[in-house]
Design an enzyme around this catalytic site. Structure first.
Site, PDB file in Angstrom:
ATOM      1  N   CYS A   2       0.843  -1.193   0.000  1.00  0.00           N
ATOM      2  CA  CYS A   2       0.000   0.000   0.000  1.00  0.00           C
ATOM      3  C   CYS A   2       0.882   1.248   0.000  1.00  0.00           C
ATOM      4  O   CYS A   2       1.870   1.318   0.719  1.00  0.00           O
ATOM      5  CB  CYS A   2      -0.936   0.101   1.202  1.00  0.00           C
ATOM      6  SG  CYS A   2      -2.297  -1.033   1.146  1.00  0.00           S
ATOM      7  N   LYS A 585       5.406  -4.902  -5.208  1.00  0.00           N
ATOM      8  CA  LYS A 585       6.862  -4.950  -5.234  1.00  0.00           C
ATOM      9  C   LYS A 585       7.478  -4.893  -3.843  1.00  0.00           C
ATOM     10  O   LYS A 585       8.453  -5.574  -3.561  1.00  0.00           O
ATOM     11  CB  LYS A 585       7.404  -3.788  -6.081  1.00  0.00           C
ATOM     12  CG  LYS A 585       8.904  -3.831  -6.206  1.00  0.00           C
ATOM     13  CD  LYS A 585       9.369  -3.398  -7.555  1.00  0.00           C
ATOM     14  CE  LYS A 585      10.848  -3.667  -7.746  1.00  0.00           C
ATOM     15  NZ  LYS A 585      11.138  -5.075  -8.055  1.00  0.00           N
TER      16      LYS A 585
END
Ligand code: GLU
Length: 590
Positions: A2, A585
């Site tokens: 996030c 990622k």
């Protein structure tokens, strides 16, 4: 995971928030949203569309403060209801959250018993409801006091950003995942990453754990939630070059980043050699070296472990960060923990580092993102200098970390200068290998791979390469790929082989006899054999020609063939390899 974003200033457009979020989409792309004031109330905009294909110019509303969020869902399905920001029933404030409220079920049940309703399935909404409750209990309606009291009830790692329309306020708390502030003369930004506001300012403040930043029109102050007092703000100007990544003529960032490796491997030689000497001196004492990481970074760590064991003759134990609990009791003061991470914010790895640090273990790390938490916790902080990596899969950051390992091993053998010169010669070989003609072979091989399962067999320094390859293939193409030590074949794995099963055999010159025997054995059972090595063999149905390299340099480049295979497999299945499903990622939650 996030990405969080906050803005307070003298009129920016909502489009700037979209632009900031675009820079943080690597942190999660399940959904994205914004909150902003509209006639004394908070309004939200939420979307499940891709941020990259969103035209920020359509958001031309000018705002004095705003919130933004790009989500990687941990609690609650990917839908608009669970999308952040979450705004209060009174419409006076909204929040975004990065993390996991570990005790959310208990807190939610308690709130429901008190008659408080919920509209989403997220753990984040618990924070919102607690904050609402806290504020109504206070005559002064102090957001600082209310948010600190709510924060203290939360278990887990929770980074938060809040805007309040009634007090014209922007607040943020860092806990577990990053939060940085940026300022110009008139604007303040909060974000998970400085890149999000780098086009506006380089004047940054890196929050420490459990600090709250309180931004009002006239001032910004920092409050330490553990000390329960205000502390100084140490603003600093970021001096590192922030490169704004662009795909250039490449169809995907993944192919661009793979193709850049001929150049990035030499950038990695900028490593701080004095610090490396100090690290080597610490390891040379009769200490134990542990290497850790998560996902691909862990396998890179295994490869570095191979180099330290075999080239530098150091005793090394590799520990996946998520299994540290079994190893921590054996670690002793003076031991060294070497952590590998692209982002330097990987939650599992950070947790291991923090526990090890408390036990007096020396911490070394190699990360790709400057200023990351991992570097700040390290006694020996190294960078891999691969430049921004946008694709979710690690490619160039991995090879750069392998260069670091190669140089570290060389430092033990007092041949650092020679090793650097060897790395300097790599680009000319790798650029040939990575050119478009060579890629044509990978396209053909990827097209020839059929079936749901694929196995990779390797030995020695090719075992970690096989593990990295299997992970790359799973992540990018969703093909079930598993890596095994070639020696395991006859002890069970061979039962999986049937007619046409694709098997990739790493058959480099050093292991050629052993590996071609393995290749023949699977071929005899009908496998479709793809050999990766310097020489072709009758046992191979297809051959990927590894370039012949001096010394042990193939240890840096032997992960490249599977990166290309994973890429072209993804493309042949029309999957966007830059944004594989369910992944992000930077894994900042456990
Ligand atoms: N737990 C929150 C959610 O699921 C935030 C997730 C995160 O930070 O990755 O919405």
């Amino acid at each position: 995971m996030c990405g969080v974003f906050g803005y307070l200033g003298q009129n920016s457009s909502l489009g700037e928030v979209v632009e900031g979020l675009k820079k943080m989409e690597y942190r999660g792309y399940d959904s994205w949203g914004m909150a902003f004031p509209l006639e004394d109330k908070i309004e939200t905009f939420k979307s499940l569309d891709s941020l990259q294909s969103t035209n920020s110019e359509q958001f031309d509303l000018s705002v004095e403060f705003a919130l933004g969020h790009t989500r990687w869902a941990t609690h609650g399905a990917v839908n608009l209801t669970n999308c952040h920001p979450h705004s209060s029933l009174c419409g006076r404030f909204a929040l975004v959250h990065n993390g996991v409220v570990e005790n959310f079920q208990q807190l939610k049940s308690e709130l429901i018993e008190q008659g408080i309703g919920f509209s989403s399935d997220t753990d984040s909404e618990v924070i919102l409801r607690l904050l609402e409750k806290q504020l109504t209990q206070q005559a002064s309606r102090s957001y600082r006091k209310a948010l600190s009291s709510v924060f203290k009830q939360l278990k887990g790692h929770n980074t938060l950003v809040v805007i309040a329309v009634d007090k014209q306020l922007l607040l943020g708390i860092r806990n577990g995942s990053p939060l940085v502030a940026g300022r110009t003369g008139k604007d303040v930004f909060l974000a998970s990453d400085c890149n999000a506001f780098a086009s506006q300012t380089r004047d940054c403040l890196l929050l420490e754990e459990k600090q709250m930043i309180i931004c009002e029109a006239q001032q910004v102050c920092l409050y330490d939630l553990e000390l329960d007092s205000y502390v100084d703000c140490n603003w600093q100007v970021l001096d590192n070059e922030i490169e704004m990544p662009d795909k250039q003529d490449f169809p995907h960032f993944m192919l661009k980043e793979i193709s850049e490796q001929w150049r990035t491997v030499t950038q990695a030689t900028q490593v701080d050699t004095e610090l490396m000497e100090e690290l080597v001196a610490s390891i040379r004492k009769p200490n134990h070296v542990y290497i850790t990481g998560a996902g691909a970074a862990y396998f890179i760590g295994e490869q570095i472990g191979w180099m330290l064991r075999n080239l530098a003759k150091v005793k090394v134990t590799c520990v996946p960060a998520y299994e540290s609990q079994d190893y921590l009791p054996h670690m002793q003061q003076g031991d060294v923990l070497l952590a590998i991470s692209q982002s330097g914010e990987t939650a599992d790895t950070l947790r291991f580092i923090q526990s090890a640090k408390q036990q007096g273990i020396l911490i070394a790390s190699v990360v790709n993102m400057q200023g990351a938490m991992m570097s700040r916790l390290s006694d020996f902080a190294f960078y891999s200098y691969a430049g921004p990596e946008i694709c979710v899969l690690s490619t160039k950051s991995g090879t750069s970390q392998l260069v670091f390992g190669y140089l570290l091993a060389a430092q033990f053998e007092n041949r650092l200068t020679q090793a650097k010169a060897e790395i300097e010669r790599l680009p000319s070989i790798l650029s040939r290998y990575l050119d478009q003609d060579s890629q044509q072979d990978f396209i053909e091989i990827a097209d020839s791979i059929k079936g749901e399962h694929l196995y990779l067999l390797g030995r020695g320094e090719y075992l970690a390469a096989a593990k990295i390859g299997a992970l790359n293939i799973k992540e990018a193409s969703y093909v079930h790929a598993e890596a095994f030590s070639a020696g395991e074949l006859k002890h069970g794995v061979i039962a999986l082989i049937e007619k046409g099963t694709p098997v990739i055999c790493f058959a480099d010159d050093k292991n050629q006899d052993y590996m071609t025997a393995i290749a023949s054995e699977v071929k005899a059972r009908g496998a479709y054999v793809i050999g990766i090595g310097e020489s072709n063999n009758v046992a191979f149905d297809k051959w990927i020609n590894l370039p012949s390299l001096e010394s042990n340099l193939s240890i840096v480049s032997n992960i490249i063939p599977c990166q290309l295979l994973a890429y072209f497999l993804a493309v042949s299945k029309e999957i966007d390899p830059d944004r594989p499903r369910n992944l992000a990622k930077s894994v900042t939650v456990i």
